[in-house]
Design a protein around this motif. Sequence first.
Motif, PDB file in Angstrom:
ATOM      1  N   MET A 150      43.920  36.910 -30.287  1.00 20.94           N
ATOM      2  CA  MET A 150      43.687  36.479 -31.214  1.00 20.94           C
ATOM      3  C   MET A 150      42.436  35.786 -31.864  1.00 20.94           C
ATOM      4  N   THR A 151      41.112  36.127 -31.180  1.00 21.92           N
ATOM      5  CA  THR A 151      40.530  36.168 -31.835  1.00 21.92           C
ATOM      6  C   THR A 151      39.667  36.904 -32.797  1.00 21.92           C
ATOM      7  N   THR A 152      40.290  36.573 -34.281  1.00 17.36           N
ATOM      8  CA  THR A 152      39.626  37.960 -34.977  1.00 17.36           C
ATOM      9  C   THR A 152      38.549  37.256 -36.072  1.00 17.36           C
ATOM     10  N   LYS A 153      38.302  37.485 -36.987  1.00 16.94           N
ATOM     11  CA  LYS A 153      37.201  37.415 -38.105  1.00 16.94           C
ATOM     12  C   LYS A 153      37.943  36.832 -39.069  1.00 16.94           C
ATOM     13  N   ASP A 154      39.221  37.544 -39.528  1.00 15.80           N
ATOM     14  CA  ASP A 154      40.241  37.461 -40.193  1.00 15.80           C
ATOM     15  C   ASP A 154      40.952  36.590 -40.076  1.00 15.80           C
ATOM     16  N   ARG A 155      40.881  35.286 -38.793  1.00  9.42           N
ATOM     17  CA  ARG A 155      41.598  33.721 -38.506  1.00  9.42           C
ATOM     18  C   ARG A 155      41.673  33.549 -39.928  1.00  9.42           C
ATOM     19  N   THR A 156      42.171  32.170 -40.124  1.00 10.00           N
ATOM     20  CA  THR A 156      42.151  30.919 -41.006  1.00 10.00           C
ATOM     21  C   THR A 156      43.046  30.174 -40.295  1.00 10.00           C
ATOM     22  N   PRO A 157      42.221  28.879 -40.849  1.00  8.31           N
ATOM     23  CA  PRO A 157      42.988  27.491 -40.654  1.00  8.31           C
ATOM     24  C   PRO A 157      44.640  27.610 -40.442  1.00  8.31           C
ATOM     25  N   LEU A 158      45.805  27.223 -39.573  1.00 10.37           N
ATOM     26  CA  LEU A 158      47.049  26.736 -39.993  1.00 10.37           C
ATOM     27  C   LEU A 158      47.390  25.722 -40.826  1.00 10.37           C
ATOM     28  N   PHE A 159      46.286  24.662 -40.719  1.00  7.26           N
ATOM     29  CA  PHE A 159      46.840  23.457 -41.926  1.00  7.26           C
ATOM     30  C   PHE A 159      45.164  22.904 -43.202  1.00  7.26           C
ATOM     31  N   ALA A 160      45.915  22.517 -43.681  1.00  5.83           N
ATOM     32  CA  ALA A 160      44.667  22.201 -44.901  1.00  5.83           C
ATOM     33  C   ALA A 160      44.282  21.031 -44.680  1.00  5.83           C
ATOM     34  N   ILE A 161      42.591  20.713 -45.400  1.00  5.71           N
ATOM     35  CA  ILE A 161      42.605  19.023 -45.244  1.00  5.71           C
ATOM     36  C   ILE A 161      43.514  18.520 -46.224  1.00  5.71           C
TER      37      ILE A 161
ATOM     38  N   SER B  84      28.321  35.629 -32.057  1.00  6.44           N
ATOM     39  CA  SER B  84      26.613  36.406 -32.170  1.00  6.44           C
ATOM     40  C   SER B  84      27.603  37.595 -32.657  1.00  6.44           C
ATOM     41  N   ARG B  85      28.861  37.974 -32.635  1.00 11.67           N
ATOM     42  CA  ARG B  85      28.980  38.728 -33.194  1.00 11.67           C
ATOM     43  C   ARG B  85      29.837  39.303 -34.333  1.00 11.67           C
ATOM     44  N   GLY B  86      29.945  38.001 -34.807  1.00 16.28           N
ATOM     45  CA  GLY B  86      31.209  37.504 -36.353  1.00 16.28           C
ATOM     46  C   GLY B  86      32.604  36.943 -36.325  1.00 16.28           C
ATOM     47  N   LYS B  87      32.835  37.366 -34.633  1.00 18.23           N
ATOM     48  CA  LYS B  87      33.619  36.517 -34.241  1.00 18.23           C
ATOM     49  C   LYS B  87      34.601  35.072 -34.540  1.00 18.23           C
ATOM     50  N   VAL B  88      35.688  35.045 -34.377  1.00 19.97           N
ATOM     51  CA  VAL B  88      36.165  32.984 -34.390  1.00 19.97           C
ATOM     52  C   VAL B  88      36.592  32.931 -33.381  1.00 19.97           C
ATOM     53  N   VAL B  89      35.414  32.286 -32.718  1.00 17.63           N
ATOM     54  CA  VAL B  89      35.779  31.733 -31.590  1.00 17.63           C
ATOM     55  C   VAL B  89      36.613  30.589 -31.754  1.00 17.63           C
ATOM     56  N   LYS B  90      36.464  29.288 -32.197  1.00 18.72           N
ATOM     57  CA  LYS B  90      38.012  28.499 -31.871  1.00 18.72           C
ATOM     58  C   LYS B  90      37.362  27.948 -32.954  1.00 18.72           C
ATOM     59  N   ILE B  91      38.753  27.024 -33.670  1.00 16.71           N
ATOM     60  CA  ILE B  91      38.331  26.183 -35.133  1.00 16.71           C
ATOM     61  C   ILE B  91      39.373  25.066 -34.749  1.00 16.71           C
ATOM     62  N   ARG B  92      38.589  23.652 -34.937  1.00 17.50           N
ATOM     63  CA  ARG B  92      38.708  22.750 -34.862  1.00 17.50           C
ATOM     64  C   ARG B  92      39.594  22.379 -35.742  1.00 17.50           C
ATOM     65  N   TYR B  93      39.819  20.836 -36.053  1.00 17.99           N
ATOM     66  CA  TYR B  93      39.899  19.551 -37.613  1.00 17.99           C
ATOM     67  C   TYR B  93      39.112  18.681 -36.836  1.00 17.99           C
TER      68      TYR B  93
END
Length: 77
Positions: free
Chosen positions: A1-12, A37-46
């Motif tokens: 599920m870690t792809t380059k186009d992954r977007t956050p689920l919640f907004a500021i 290093s390949r430009g893929k999203v590894v982690k999204i934190r808030y």
Amino acid sequence: MTTKDRTPLFAIGQQFKTRGRHPRLCTVTDILTTYNSRGKVVKIRYVATHELMNQTITDHDVCETTIAMGKINEKDA
């Protein structure tokens, strides 16, 4: 599920309550995205803040699940 186009689920600005004996009302203030290093999203934190004894407390490592479990909708506020 870690792809380059992954977007956050919640907004500021999204508000949520923490779990536990003394829940606190928190607000998302920033979104941190980590790429490898390949430009893929590894982690999204808030980044979230809440008030405690008239001081603003900031948590820099809130995961999506924490926000999803305590999410407050506009109609609930």
